[in-house]
Design a protein around this motif. Structure first.
Motif, mmCIF file in Angstrom:
data_model
loop_
_atom_site.group_PDB
_atom_site.id
_atom_site.type_symbol
_atom_site.label_atom_id
_atom_site.label_comp_id
_atom_site.label_asym_id
_atom_site.label_seq_id
_atom_site.Cartn_x
_atom_site.Cartn_y
_atom_site.Cartn_z
ATOM 1 N N THR A 110 0.856 -1.200 0.000
ATOM 2 C CA THR A 110 0.000 0.000 0.000
ATOM 3 C C THR A 110 0.882 1.236 0.000
ATOM 4 O OG1 THR A 110 -1.616 -1.206 1.332
ATOM 5 C CG2 THR A 110 -1.876 1.193 1.236
ATOM 6 N N GLY A 111 0.575 2.186 -0.854
ATOM 7 C CA GLY A 111 1.337 3.435 -0.870
ATOM 8 C C GLY A 111 0.989 4.301 0.325
ATOM 9 N N PHE A 112 1.986 5.017 0.831
ATOM 10 C CA PHE A 112 1.731 5.925 1.954
ATOM 11 C C PHE A 112 0.728 7.005 1.526
ATOM 12 C CE2 PHE A 112 2.564 9.471 4.790
ATOM 13 C CZ PHE A 112 2.548 8.826 6.018
ATOM 14 N N GLY A 113 0.905 7.515 0.317
ATOM 15 C CA GLY A 113 -0.007 8.536 -0.201
ATOM 16 C C GLY A 113 -1.420 7.992 -0.368
ATOM 17 N N GLU A 114 -1.477 6.762 -0.860
ATOM 18 C CA GLU A 114 -2.767 6.090 -1.055
ATOM 19 C C GLU A 114 -3.523 5.976 0.271
ATOM 20 O OE1 GLU A 114 -2.034 2.008 -2.223
ATOM 21 O OE2 GLU A 114 -3.769 2.033 -3.580
ATOM 22 N N ALA A 115 -2.821 5.531 1.308
ATOM 23 C CA ALA A 115 -3.450 5.411 2.640
ATOM 24 C C ALA A 115 -3.844 6.787 3.176
ATOM 25 C CB ALA A 115 -2.493 4.711 3.608
ATOM 26 N N SER A 116 -3.047 7.791 2.857
ATOM 27 C CA SER A 116 -3.332 9.153 3.351
ATOM 28 C C SER A 116 -4.610 9.737 2.771
ATOM 29 C CB SER A 116 -2.185 10.101 2.999
ATOM 30 O OG SER A 116 -0.958 9.569 3.418
ATOM 31 N N ARG A 117 -5.059 9.173 1.658
ATOM 32 C CA ARG A 117 -6.262 9.722 1.025
ATOM 33 C C ARG A 117 -7.557 9.160 1.606
ATOM 34 N NH1 ARG A 117 -2.709 9.736 -3.339
ATOM 35 N NH2 ARG A 117 -3.295 7.677 -4.072
ATOM 36 N N MET A 118 -7.457 8.233 2.557
ATOM 37 C CA MET A 118 -8.680 7.642 3.125
ATOM 38 C C MET A 118 -9.375 8.667 4.020
ATOM 39 S SD MET A 118 -8.988 4.583 1.948
ATOM 40 C CE MET A 118 -8.105 4.751 0.412
ATOM 41 N N THR A 119 -10.639 8.937 3.726
ATOM 42 C CA THR A 119 -11.320 10.047 4.420
ATOM 43 C C THR A 119 -11.692 9.711 5.856
ATOM 44 O OG1 THR A 119 -13.409 9.338 3.457
ATOM 45 C CG2 THR A 119 -12.229 11.088 2.318
ATOM 46 N N GLN A 120 -11.881 8.411 6.171
ATOM 47 C CA GLN A 120 -12.260 8.103 7.553
ATOM 48 C C GLN A 120 -11.165 8.501 8.528
ATOM 49 O OE1 GLN A 120 -14.313 4.337 9.213
ATOM 50 N NE2 GLN A 120 -12.223 4.181 9.968
ATOM 51 N N PHE A 121 -9.906 8.313 8.098
ATOM 52 C CA PHE A 121 -8.799 8.716 8.966
ATOM 53 C C PHE A 121 -8.855 10.220 9.205
ATOM 54 C CE2 PHE A 121 -4.450 10.329 9.589
ATOM 55 C CZ PHE A 121 -4.149 9.678 10.766
ATOM 56 N N LYS A 122 -9.104 10.943 8.138
ATOM 57 C CA LYS A 122 -9.192 12.406 8.269
ATOM 58 C C LYS A 122 -10.317 12.787 9.224
ATOM 59 C CE LYS A 122 -7.384 13.170 3.640
ATOM 60 N NZ LYS A 122 -7.790 13.488 2.276
ATOM 61 N N ASP A 123 -11.504 12.128 9.079
ATOM 62 C CA ASP A 123 -12.647 12.436 9.953
ATOM 63 C C ASP A 123 -12.360 12.060 11.400
ATOM 64 O OD1 ASP A 123 -13.903 13.162 7.657
ATOM 65 O OD2 ASP A 123 -15.154 11.349 7.511
ATOM 66 N N LYS A 124 -11.927 10.791 11.589
ATOM 67 C CA LYS A 124 -11.786 10.295 12.958
ATOM 68 C C LYS A 124 -10.597 10.908 13.690
ATOM 69 C CE LYS A 124 -14.506 6.084 13.137
ATOM 70 N NZ LYS A 124 -14.617 4.686 13.581
#
Ligand code: ATP
Ligand code: MG
Length: 332
Positions: free
Chosen positions: A98-112
């Motif tokens: 998994t790319g670090f950038g790819e994981a960074s784009r997950m919105t649940q992480f941003k929300d939570k």
């Protein structure tokens, strides 16, 4: 038979009506046509702080609510995520593609992580979607029944499956998200423009499967409506009344328009009384069955152990295939 898999976090004290009507009811139906696996993602729950004793209790309670709500342990494989170590093992391999950038784009992480900021959030919360991809891909299911909020995570699981297959050879099934239709979304009683949520709703916004019928009746009676008195289905201008109509329509299987016709000239109090009656009639048997099951935790644990053994039968095969393909030396 095609296979499906799904789970709900043991993050609250009870499942709520949204979890029941939006997820559990659909899971129960899939048992007829699919080979079904339902699990309790306790490893996902610890991505945010949990009280250990409470987590244990909530894990059992969630399992009991699945069964009381209609999951048949003879038809479905019911298990606790941490009982099947292959989830963590596959997650590690997937983390490495998994790319670090790819994981960074997950919105649940941003929300939570919004509250405390990304600095304060755990790496576990960051990599949560990769563990979820492992949960899914281990069992090579055709479908994953989830709410709309999980669409992005299933998309990641699909990307990782394709990437792994491309790099190491055909290994994973690329799963479809089975997204439930509109109307299966239940809103907060006090804040009817937000969805009913274990973590975001205040107590008065929730209809919990495990609440006393009197509490449920009281909460429905004090549900937010609006200043006029017309019972109409209008999400924009009358979200509170609309939520109540949708709950009643889902429970009674009567179309919204025929309900609206029935309530012409009637008051909100009538509608609330009927919603209350329909909700309690549906959830009270689930509550009492859950309490019965919790009275015998030994039996519940035995059922979960059986489920875990069946799940491991499938998961171990996939993991062995993955380990061989990435080039790990077999232990003997
Ligand atoms: P949390 O607030 O901890 O995220 P939650 O209430 O959103 O909890 P989840 O465990 O995230 O519940 O979701 C379990 C399942 O219930 C998912 O399939 C999700 O789409 C569904 N679900 C959750 N809330 C609702 C709702 N208000 N209406 C319909 N379905 C819902
Ligand atoms: Mg949620």
């Amino acid at each position: 038979r095609p296979r499906v898999l799904s789970g709900m976090q043991p993050s609250g004290n009870s499942l709520h009506l949204g979890n029941y009507l939006g997820a559990l009811v659909n899971w129960v139906k899939t048992q007829h046509d699919y080979q079904t696996l339902f699990f309790i993602p306790d490893m996902h729950a610890i991505t945010v702080a949990q009280d250990p004793a409470q987590l244990r209790e909530r894990t059992r309670k969630t399992a009991a609510q699945y069964i009381a709500g209609g999951i048949d342990v003879d038809k479905s494989i019911l298990f606790v995520q941490s009982h099947v170590p292959e989830h963590a093992q596959l997650a590690w391999v997937l983390n490495c593609i998994t790319g670090f950038g790819e994981a960074s784009r997950m919105t649940q992480f941003k929300d939570k992580s919004a509250k405390g900021g990304a600095e304060a959030a755990s790496v576990g919360l960051f990599t949560y979607p990769v563990l979820m991809a492992a949960d899914i891909l281990l069992y090579r299911p055709q479908g994953v029944p989830v709410g709309d909020d999980q669409r992005q995570h299933v998309e990641l699981a699909r990307d990782l499956a394709k990437r792994f297959n491309h790099r190491f050879g055909e290994t994973f099934t690329v799963p479809e998200a089975f997204i439930q239709k509109e109307g299966a979304r239940i809103y907060d009683l006090q804040n009817p423009t937000a969805k009913m949520s274990k973590s975001a709703s205040g107590p008065n916004g929730l209809i919990n499967l495990m609440d006393d019928p009197k509490v449920t009746a009281k909460r429905i009676k004090s549900a937010v409506t609006d200043a006029d008195t017309v019972i109409a289905h209008d999400r924009e201008n009358k979200p509170g009344v609309t939520n109540l109509l949708e709950i009643l329509s889902t429970l009674t299987e009567k179309p919204i328009q025929s309900l609206v016709a029935d309530y012409e000239g009637k008051m909100y109090g009538h509608l609330k009384a009927d919603v209350s009656e329909a909700v309690v009639a549906r959830i009270e048997p689930i509550r009492s069955r859950t309490l019965e099951l919790l009275d015998d935790p030994g039996e519940l644990d035995r059922l979960l152990a059986q489920g875990a053994a069946k799940a491991r039968g499938i998961a171990a095969e996939t993991l062995a295939d993955v380990y061989a393909k990435v080039g790990f030396l077999p232990p003997m």
